[in-house]
Design a protein around this motif. Sequence first.
Motif, PDB file in Angstrom:
ATOM      1  N   ASP A 154       0.858  -1.189   0.000  1.00 42.16           N
ATOM      2  CA  ASP A 154       0.000   0.000   0.000  1.00 42.16           C
ATOM      3  C   ASP A 154       0.890   1.233   0.000  1.00 42.16           C
ATOM      4  OD1 ASP A 154      -2.609  -1.353   0.311  1.00 42.16           O
ATOM      5  OD2 ASP A 154      -1.777  -1.984   2.223  1.00 42.16           O
ATOM      6  N   VAL A 170      -2.695  -0.043  -3.967  1.00 46.26           N
ATOM      7  CA  VAL A 170      -3.491  -0.558  -2.858  1.00 46.26           C
ATOM      8  C   VAL A 170      -3.551  -2.079  -2.984  1.00 46.26           C
ATOM      9  CG1 VAL A 170      -5.709  -0.516  -1.658  1.00 46.26           C
ATOM     10  CG2 VAL A 170      -4.894   1.537  -2.817  1.00 46.26           C
ATOM     11  N   ASP A 171      -3.267  -2.776  -1.883  1.00 44.70           N
ATOM     12  CA  ASP A 171      -3.281  -4.241  -1.886  1.00 44.70           C
ATOM     13  C   ASP A 171      -2.369  -4.793  -2.981  1.00 44.70           C
ATOM     14  OD1 ASP A 171      -5.270  -3.829   0.048  1.00 44.70           O
ATOM     15  OD2 ASP A 171      -6.894  -4.113  -1.383  1.00 44.70           O
ATOM     16  N   ALA A 181      -8.146   7.542 -12.045  1.00 43.08           N
ATOM     17  CA  ALA A 181      -7.802   7.516 -10.618  1.00 43.08           C
ATOM     18  C   ALA A 181      -6.618   8.416 -10.279  1.00 43.08           C
ATOM     19  CB  ALA A 181      -7.500   6.081 -10.178  1.00 43.08           C
ATOM     20  N   LEU A 262      -8.535   7.422   3.240  1.00 42.13           N
ATOM     21  CA  LEU A 262      -9.278   6.571   2.308  1.00 42.13           C
ATOM     22  C   LEU A 262      -8.531   5.302   1.935  1.00 42.13           C
ATOM     23  CD1 LEU A 262     -10.853   9.207  -0.067  1.00 42.13           C
ATOM     24  CD2 LEU A 262     -11.990   7.816   1.675  1.00 42.13           C
ATOM     25  N   LEU A 263      -7.199   5.367   1.834  1.00 42.73           N
ATOM     26  CA  LEU A 263      -6.455   4.246   1.257  1.00 42.73           C
ATOM     27  C   LEU A 263      -5.374   3.667   2.155  1.00 42.73           C
ATOM     28  CD1 LEU A 263      -6.108   5.690  -2.347  1.00 42.73           C
ATOM     29  CD2 LEU A 263      -7.855   4.107  -1.481  1.00 42.73           C
ATOM     30  N   ALA A 264      -5.039   4.370   3.237  1.00 42.44           N
ATOM     31  CA  ALA A 264      -4.123   3.823   4.247  1.00 42.44           C
ATOM     32  C   ALA A 264      -2.774   3.364   3.707  1.00 42.44           C
ATOM     33  CB  ALA A 264      -4.815   2.669   4.992  1.00 42.44           C
ATOM     34  N   ARG A 297      -3.901   5.014   9.955  1.00 42.03           N
ATOM     35  CA  ARG A 297      -2.577   4.394   9.907  1.00 42.03           C
ATOM     36  C   ARG A 297      -1.557   5.447   9.483  1.00 42.03           C
ATOM     37  NH1 ARG A 297      -1.191  -1.267   6.736  1.00 42.03           N
ATOM     38  NH2 ARG A 297      -1.993  -0.229   4.888  1.00 42.03           N
TER      39      ARG A 297
ATOM     40  N   ARG B 153     -17.115  -2.264 -12.559  1.00 43.00           N
ATOM     41  CA  ARG B 153     -15.711  -2.489 -12.190  1.00 43.00           C
ATOM     42  C   ARG B 153     -15.245  -1.441 -11.180  1.00 43.00           C
ATOM     43  NH1 ARG B 153     -12.119  -5.517 -14.415  1.00 43.00           N
ATOM     44  NH2 ARG B 153     -10.413  -4.024 -14.306  1.00 43.00           N
ATOM     45  N   ASP B 154     -15.874  -0.278 -11.217  1.00 39.41           N
ATOM     46  CA  ASP B 154     -15.487   0.814 -10.315  1.00 39.41           C
ATOM     47  C   ASP B 154     -16.746   1.332  -9.632  1.00 39.41           C
ATOM     48  OD1 ASP B 154     -12.634   1.023 -11.085  1.00 39.41           O
ATOM     49  OD2 ASP B 154     -13.444   1.570 -13.035  1.00 39.41           O
ATOM     50  N   LEU B 168     -14.949   0.304  -1.331  1.00 44.81           N
ATOM     51  CA  LEU B 168     -14.371   0.892  -2.538  1.00 44.81           C
ATOM     52  C   LEU B 168     -13.993  -0.207  -3.518  1.00 44.81           C
ATOM     53  CD1 LEU B 168     -11.917   3.338  -0.683  1.00 44.81           C
ATOM     54  CD2 LEU B 168     -14.255   3.816  -1.444  1.00 44.81           C
ATOM     55  N   VAL B 170     -12.420  -0.869  -7.032  1.00 46.68           N
ATOM     56  CA  VAL B 170     -11.661  -0.210  -8.092  1.00 46.68           C
ATOM     57  C   VAL B 170     -11.065  -1.288  -8.990  1.00 46.68           C
ATOM     58  CG1 VAL B 170      -9.777   1.388  -8.642  1.00 46.68           C
ATOM     59  CG2 VAL B 170     -11.103   1.705  -6.551  1.00 46.68           C
ATOM     60  N   ASP B 171     -11.238  -1.136 -10.287  1.00 38.87           N
ATOM     61  CA  ASP B 171     -10.709  -2.109 -11.247  1.00 38.87           C
ATOM     62  C   ASP B 171     -11.201  -3.520 -10.920  1.00 38.87           C
ATOM     63  OD1 ASP B 171      -9.255   0.122 -12.133  1.00 38.87           O
ATOM     64  OD2 ASP B 171      -7.471  -0.444 -11.030  1.00 38.87           O
ATOM     65  N   ARG B 173     -11.877  -4.828  -8.001  1.00 37.08           N
ATOM     66  CA  ARG B 173     -11.426  -5.386  -6.731  1.00 37.08           C
ATOM     67  C   ARG B 173     -11.825  -4.493  -5.569  1.00 37.08           C
ATOM     68  NH1 ARG B 173      -7.373  -9.282  -6.683  1.00 37.08           N
ATOM     69  NH2 ARG B 173      -7.304 -10.148  -8.782  1.00 37.08           N
ATOM     70  N   MET B 174     -12.193  -5.114  -4.469  1.00 34.52           N
ATOM     71  CA  MET B 174     -12.547  -4.369  -3.272  1.00 34.52           C
ATOM     72  C   MET B 174     -11.265  -3.994  -2.538  1.00 34.52           C
ATOM     73  SD  MET B 174     -15.443  -3.416  -2.126  1.00 34.52           S
ATOM     74  CE  MET B 174     -16.796  -4.550  -2.502  1.00 34.52           C
ATOM     75  N   LEU B 175     -11.066  -2.698  -2.309  1.00 32.27           N
ATOM     76  CA  LEU B 175      -9.831  -2.255  -1.666  1.00 32.27           C
ATOM     77  C   LEU B 175      -9.844  -2.565  -0.168  1.00 32.27           C
ATOM     78  CD1 LEU B 175      -9.259   1.269  -3.250  1.00 32.27           C
ATOM     79  CD2 LEU B 175      -8.772  -0.997  -4.188  1.00 32.27           C
ATOM     80  N   ARG B 176      -8.691  -2.986   0.345  1.00 30.56           N
ATOM     81  CA  ARG B 176      -8.575  -3.289   1.773  1.00 30.56           C
ATOM     82  C   ARG B 176      -7.644  -2.313   2.486  1.00 30.56           C
ATOM     83  NH1 ARG B 176      -7.737  -9.839   1.606  1.00 30.56           N
ATOM     84  NH2 ARG B 176      -9.817 -10.389   0.857  1.00 30.56           N
ATOM     85  N   GLY B 177      -6.493  -2.048   1.910  1.00 29.34           N
ATOM     86  CA  GLY B 177      -5.542  -1.140   2.566  1.00 29.34           C
ATOM     87  C   GLY B 177      -5.162  -1.620   3.946  1.00 29.34           C
ATOM     88  N   ALA B 181      -8.922   0.801   4.685  1.00 25.86           N
ATOM     89  CA  ALA B 181      -9.422   1.602   3.560  1.00 25.86           C
ATOM     90  C   ALA B 181     -10.881   2.010   3.732  1.00 25.86           C
ATOM     91  CB  ALA B 181      -9.255   0.822   2.253  1.00 25.86           C
ATOM     92  N   LEU B 263     -10.934   8.132  -7.159  1.00 26.10           N
ATOM     93  CA  LEU B 263     -11.155   6.734  -7.563  1.00 26.10           C
ATOM     94  C   LEU B 263     -12.074   6.566  -8.761  1.00 26.10           C
ATOM     95  CD1 LEU B 263     -11.486   5.225  -3.990  1.00 26.10           C
ATOM     96  CD2 LEU B 263      -9.447   5.334  -5.430  1.00 26.10           C
TER      97      LEU B 263
END
Lengths: 326, 326
Positions: A154, A170-171, A181, A262-264, A297, B153-154, B168, B170-171, B173-177, B181, B263
């Motif tokens: 990240d 991210v991830d 983006a 938002l994205l950590a 974070r 997709r977004d 969230l 994006v592309d 995929r679910m963002l985790r951060g 996130a 995003l």
Amino acid sequence: MGITREDTRQVVAVDVGGTDIKAALVSVGPESAVALLRRRRRTPRAAIDENAPDDARAAAGARTAELVIEAVSELIDELRAEADGPVHAAGVAVPGIVDEDRGVAVYSANLGWQDAPLRELLRARTDLPVAFGHDIRASGLAEVRLGAARGCRDAVVLPIGTGIAAALLVDGRMLRGGGFAGEIGHVDIGHHERCTCGAVGCVEAVASSAALTRRYAERVGRPVSGAAEVAVQVEAGDPAAVEVWNDALDGLARGILLLVTLLAPEVIVLGGGLALSGDLLVAPLRERLTALISFQRVPVLRTAELGDEAGCLGAALLAAGIQEDR
Amino acid sequence: MGITREDTRQVVAVDVGGTDIKAALVSVGPESAVALLRRRRRTPRAAIDENAPDDARAAAGARTAELVIEAVSELIDELRAEADGPVHAAGVAVPGIVDEDRGVAVYSANLGWQDAPLRELLRARTDLPVAFGHDIRASGLAEVRLGAARGCRDAVVLPIGTGIAAALLVDGRMLRGGGFAGEIGHVDIGHHERCTCGAVGCVEAVASSAALTRRYAERVGRPVSGAAEVAVQVEAGDPAAVEVWNDALDGLARGILLLVTLLAPEVIVLGGGLALSGDLLVAPLRERLTALISFQRVPVLRTAELGDEAGCLGAALLAAGIQEDR
């Protein structure tokens, strides 16, 4: 034990900027990318009158796309001809809104093109596989794979230049959002100045190197060469320089706080011309960010490691296929 | 042609909330998830004094984690016993900061636990494979796969309840951060009220259903039952209700603008209690957002389709393994 021949791929990488096109023959290994030869030329543009009607502007943008394809193809041919051994592919990064999946340059305010299918046109013209990417995301990818964000899952790579936009990892994946983006330069952080995008309060309107230069010039009533000159005056203690510098730091800290919330990201890599100011930028930015963070974070702040070669190296990574699914 | 037996998997899904634990036996097909049986019970908590020292609070959090594991295990056992045929796995979604990769509930302000390895403990206790997720991201996944963001997709799925946080996508995929996130409730949108997180200017401090209720009650000087009561007063034309409702809309629009800029979601799904207000929320929010957007990709605004079953259905999707790599 050295890297064997099979581990490395030779590619041609091209970074199309608003001013210059940079190109390089790059040897890409499993954890390295080394520029063997470099070329640079001015970015060609179709002439256009400032007050031209929309259709004339569109035609000029299309013509600029043709000129850029011609120039990029020539650079690829030249470097390929000089290469010792086969060239695996070409990688090309361009600015603006870029649809990597379709290989289309959707829009560039600066270069004027719209929906230009650059990847297909370049593939036809060069007879090479072509990887096509976005300049900011390609530079970010290079910092993630080879530079200041190595090993991160990240991270945000934030070049601060004439404009401000971010590469968002991210991830372990670079976010695209259909090519849109990362426009952190155009989030509202609560000041009252108008941005070139039309909105009020944008990070870019106080924190880009162009904004620093313009705002300092307004205060001292004379031309200013660039943000580096402002930095020199900050160190000399000029109150007007300190004022605009602090505004830039406040704006960057608030923009980065949004990304953190938002994205950590674990790491934030500051790049572009402004990052050359080193601790004049990083130390007070870290201080501001620490004061603003509550439950989020806390990221590490670092300066970029690859300088203005990052775009080419990122395009090379795309070409070598190392990051095809990112 | 019907869905064949091989296409579907029966799973037990559990959504742990701050107030209730919802559980269901769910039949998950390639493009569907249907709750066959449902259970609900109060979320158990260890008793704790408001002014207890930190170590006593930590002990209470750990005890709450044990009680929740016990309650969740019992619900899983009950539904498994009533199932007609084998149960493939269990899926459990919990609030707070959740590390899906490690299966750990890192932190919940509400439930008090810290670093509770819930997935391992539940697997040991139930002797079933356990998928472990975050409540907001699980609900978001359900809306993406089965609901209002199908085919996107977004997308952003934004439940507006006591708190505000976003899933969230994006592309694709679910963002985790790292589990952090999506905290859009805690970005600064420039007002002057303090948030429960300690910062000033948060979206949540004016736009959550709790904030709407509290701010309206302050203005009218009497207890207010909830955001639904405020909505009724808005429709009746009460100026105090209109004022706090407009503040909430302004705050949401500014928060959503940030998501749009960073995003570029195609669709924003509004969920939670406030989304039940339908066009009292969606139409004016769309108007505000349209006025704020300059160059960004304009998203479609929609209300959620799955209501408060989304969390369970998302946990069921995780359990069925349909979305294991998201």
